[in-house]
Scaffold this motif. Sequence first.
Motif, short mmCIF file in Angstrom:
data_model
loop_
_atom_site.label_atom_id
_atom_site.label_comp_id
_atom_site.label_asym_id
_atom_site.label_seq_id
_atom_site.Cartn_x
_atom_site.Cartn_y
_atom_site.Cartn_z
N ARG A 221 5.82 13.48 -3.68
CA ARG A 221 6.39 12.20 -3.23
C ARG A 221 7.01 12.29 -1.84
O ARG A 221 6.92 11.35 -1.06
N ILE B 262 3.30 8.37 5.21
CA ILE B 262 3.28 6.91 5.34
C ILE B 262 4.20 6.46 6.47
O ILE B 262 3.85 5.58 7.27
N VAL C 288 4.08 12.44 0.84
CA VAL C 288 3.41 11.15 0.97
C VAL C 288 4.32 10.16 1.68
O VAL C 288 3.86 9.38 2.54
N SER C 289 5.60 10.17 1.38
CA SER C 289 6.54 9.26 2.04
C SER C 289 6.60 9.54 3.55
O SER C 289 6.60 8.61 4.36
N GLY D 141 0.83 -1.22 0.00
CA GLY D 141 0.00 0.00 0.00
C GLY D 141 0.86 1.26 0.00
O GLY D 141 0.55 2.24 -0.70
N ALA D 142 1.93 1.25 0.80
CA ALA D 142 2.81 2.42 0.84
C ALA D 142 3.48 2.64 -0.51
O ALA D 142 3.58 3.78 -1.00
N LEU E 235 0.99 4.16 -2.95
CA LEU E 235 0.77 5.60 -2.72
C LEU E 235 1.95 6.43 -3.20
O LEU E 235 1.77 7.50 -3.79
N ALA F 149 1.84 6.59 -6.90
CA ALA F 149 0.72 7.41 -7.37
C ALA F 149 1.05 8.91 -7.26
O ALA F 149 0.64 9.71 -8.10
N PHE F 150 1.75 9.32 -6.21
CA PHE F 150 2.08 10.74 -6.02
C PHE F 150 3.54 11.04 -6.37
O PHE F 150 4.12 12.00 -5.87
#
Length: 150
Positions: free
Chosen positions: A99, A106, A102-103, A86-87, A90, A93-94
């Motif tokens: 990025r 997460i 989002v990192s 999942g991570a 994501l 996707a970004f």
Amino acid sequence: MAGLFGKMGPGVKYRVNHPDPPPADVPPPVGVLSALANVLAALGGLFVSRVEVLLLDLQDGVEALASVVLWAGIALMAAGLGLLIGALALIIAFWDSHRLLVSLLIMGAFFLISLLAALAVRARLRAGRTLFAATLGEFMRDREHFRPRP
């Protein structure tokens, strides 16, 4: 001349050196040594039964622990793989826009999940059952039974 079979010699019949068995209607002898032997036999039986209860408690505890460890390992592996995939999804996707954000989000979520899991483990260990509960109960009953009465 004496031997295993009593007096031996001319004109003496052989006889075995042991008393005749007591008649069936005579109760067994009661004395200090007999009473002591009965008490020791009762204490030995009590000890053996308590050791058996202790071993049964130990076996139940080991089986329960093995089951919990096995299922916890399976759950952790499945959850870890799900979170990792999942991570990565994501982040991919970004990738072009956010990025780094989002990192970091997460990573924060992973740390939060690990903190909650650690708190749950601590709570379960504190609320866990006593390993030798039945054995301790039997020992407490024995102590109350043998305690001198006023």
